[in-house]
Design a protein around this motif. Sequence first.
Motif, PDB file in Angstrom:
ATOM      1  N   VAL A 127      17.606 -11.122  12.205  1.00 16.97           N
ATOM      2  CA  VAL A 127      17.144 -11.869  11.030  1.00 16.97           C
ATOM      3  C   VAL A 127      18.125 -11.789   9.864  1.00 16.97           C
ATOM      4  O   VAL A 127      18.089 -12.638   8.978  1.00 16.97           O
ATOM      5  CB  VAL A 127      15.740 -11.422  10.567  1.00 16.97           C
ATOM      6  N   GLU A 155      14.001  -8.169  14.040  1.00 13.24           N
ATOM      7  CA  GLU A 155      12.549  -8.272  13.912  1.00 13.24           C
ATOM      8  C   GLU A 155      11.970  -8.364  15.315  1.00 13.24           C
ATOM      9  O   GLU A 155      12.470  -9.109  16.165  1.00 13.24           O
ATOM     10  CB  GLU A 155      12.162  -9.506  13.106  1.00 13.24           C
ATOM     11  N   LYS A 213      10.340  -4.650  11.466  1.00 12.55           N
ATOM     12  CA  LYS A 213      11.766  -4.862  11.203  1.00 12.55           C
ATOM     13  C   LYS A 213      12.504  -3.559  11.470  1.00 12.55           C
ATOM     14  O   LYS A 213      12.041  -2.484  11.106  1.00 12.55           O
ATOM     15  CB  LYS A 213      11.985  -5.347   9.781  1.00 12.55           C
TER      16      LYS A 213
END
Length: 79
Positions: free
Chosen positions: A44, A54, A63
């Motif tokens: 991400v 993620e 995360k």
Amino acid sequence: MKFNWESYIGQTLNVTMHENYGITSDPKSNTPIYEIVFKSGKLVNAYDEGILLETEKEETKVKIFIPLSSIKCVEIFDF
């Protein structure tokens, strides 16, 4: 060479970490065996210090920040 992680944002990565966990398999030989540590998820974001993945665990988005110095190998999947 500097790797351009930003080119792979949105793709799924499997990261093999440098950190291994030693487990003694035979107390008489005192020889460790190692369990390889993997992290997986969608990339991400990318930073100078590491990458942010993620993933979903137990129906919750998680995360994972991985410092670049901890990365041994990366598999990149283009789904």
